[in-house]
Enzyme design. Structure first.
Site, PDB file in Angstrom:
ATOM      1  N   ASP A   1       0.731  -1.200   0.102  1.00 51.53           N
ATOM      2  CA  ASP A   1       0.135  -0.170   0.266  1.00 51.53           C
ATOM      3  C   ASP A   1       0.919   1.137  -0.086  1.00 51.53           C
ATOM      4  O   ASP A   1       1.903   1.356  -0.815  1.00 51.53           O
ATOM      5  CB  ASP A   1      -0.841  -0.001   1.344  1.00 51.53           C
ATOM      6  CG  ASP A   1      -2.097   1.113   1.442  1.00 51.53           C
ATOM      7  OD1 ASP A   1      -2.794   1.092   0.596  1.00 51.53           O
ATOM      8  OD2 ASP A   1      -1.680   1.882   2.120  1.00 51.53           O
TER       9      ASP A   1
ATOM     10  N   HIS B   1      -7.117  -6.062  -1.394  1.00 47.56           N
ATOM     11  CA  HIS B   1      -6.081  -5.164  -0.986  1.00 47.56           C
ATOM     12  C   HIS B   1      -4.940  -5.751  -0.164  1.00 47.56           C
ATOM     13  O   HIS B   1      -3.877  -5.285  -0.209  1.00 47.56           O
ATOM     14  CB  HIS B   1      -6.642  -4.060  -0.920  1.00 47.56           C
ATOM     15  CG  HIS B   1      -5.700  -2.780  -0.484  1.00 47.56           C
ATOM     16  ND1 HIS B   1      -4.905  -2.379  -1.621  1.00 47.56           N
ATOM     17  CD2 HIS B   1      -5.244  -2.053   0.534  1.00 47.56           C
ATOM     18  CE1 HIS B   1      -4.045  -1.419  -1.081  1.00 47.56           C
ATOM     19  NE2 HIS B   1      -4.380  -1.181   0.307  1.00 47.56           N
TER      20      HIS B   1
END
Length: 331
Positions: free
Chosen positions: A105, A303
């Site tokens: 991320d 994610h």
């Protein structure tokens, strides 16, 4: 008899932020693990023992603004240059000259910038979930403001100090649970549903979070850990990373279009907006990541790749690390 890696060790080391807290495990070449938003060193809990067992010294940091690391008060103390300086300081404080840096991320962006700006320190780079995009292009705030029509992209929503904090901090645990579920492959909304990356006029992000179900990778104890950290620290330090994107654009202007030439690896979730929105960045890897070993997209994964698919992520990382050139012996 099989050898078990030594237990994980918590420690703090000096850095330009003041201090960086990290958890390390294993012996061998250093692998620095950098988390994203809204996470913690704990995001790498599955990777620390796996990397240690594979013969590496894994060190997962709390990025400045998070956990037990320092949280500078000034919003502009969270620009990319500061995070790169922290990473380099951690390597030095651990008595090493070089490291492989792996990020997820925002940590993937920080890892990429670390490799770009300090190639003599960061000899290889692994990127999880967020593809590498070279510096340059239009000013970020203008790009984000133009997305979503009447709705507001979460990055823009995060810009004004105090605004997102007012939504999150009255119920940190509930907000985190909702965000983690919204972006997880097994709990995200079906295609065509209102996108949780955007905020409706007058609304909040949590309006679009799924309720009442945790993703399979997130146990109640895991959620308790994350919530406890942010209930103690607040969210401002973490959100300040988003509030420096235009500063980063200026700071890194001299590196516009620059590729990362070190050995590299990318892995992301096929259901992650980060990989679908940035599909063009992945297609550009032959130019932007000339040292790329492989780009992996995991079917059905969202994610939070190293937590959703820990075994597969561990295999990808350890197999790739084993291909890197051996470090020269210390003099």
């Amino acid at each position: 008899m099989p050898q078990h890696p030594p237990a994980a060790l918590h420690r703090t080391v000096p850095s330009p932020a003041g201090r960086i807290h990290l958890v390390e495990q294993g012996e061998g070449p250093l692998v620095l693990l950098v988390h994203g938003f809204p996470e913690s060193w704990y995001s790498w809990r599955h990777q620390l023992p796996a990397l240690a067992a594979a013969g590496f010294r894994a060190a997962a940091i709390d990025v400045r603004g998070y956990g037990r690391s320092s949280r500078p008060a000034e919003p502009d103390a969270y620009r990319m240059l500061d995070h790169v300086a922290d990473n380099a300081a951690v390597v030095e404080a651990l008595g090493e000259r070089t490291a492989v840096v792996v990020g997820h991320d925002w940590g993937a962006n920080i890892a990429a910038a670390s490799a770009l700006l300090r190639p003599e320190v960061f000899r290889a780079v692994g990127l999880l979930s967020v593809p590498y995009t070279p510096p340059g292009g239009p000013r970020p705030s203008e790009v984000f403001a133009g997305m979503g029509g009447p709705e507001e992209l979460y990055v823009s929503y995060f810009q004004r100090p105090g605004r997102a904090e007012a939504e999150i901090e009255p119920d940190v645990r509930g907000w985190l649970a909702g965000l983690y579920a919204a972006l997880s492959g097994d709990t995200m909304a079906e295609p065509g549903s209102p996108d949780p990356h955007f905020v409706a006029p007058g609304g909040t992000m949590r309006d679009r979070f799924p309720a009442g179900r945790l993703p399979a990778w997130l146990g109640e104890d895991d959620l308790d850990f994350y919530a406890g950290e942010f209930e103690r620290t607040g969210l401002t330090g973490a959100l300040n990373r988003y509030r420096n994107m235009d500063r980063d654009w200026v700071d890194l202007a001299g590196h516009a279009g620059a590729p990362l030439r070190q050995p590299s690896l990318f892995a992301g979730g096929a259901r992650d907006a980060s990989t679908t929105w940035l599909a063009d960045a992945i297609e550009a890897y032959p130019t932007t990541l000339p040292g790329l070993s492989a780009a992996h997209l995991l079917d059905g994964c969202g994610h939070w790749i190293q937590q959703e698919r820990p075994d597969e992520t561990n295999r990808l990382l350890t197999d790739w690390l084993a291909t890197l050139p051996a470090l020269p012996a210390s003099p």
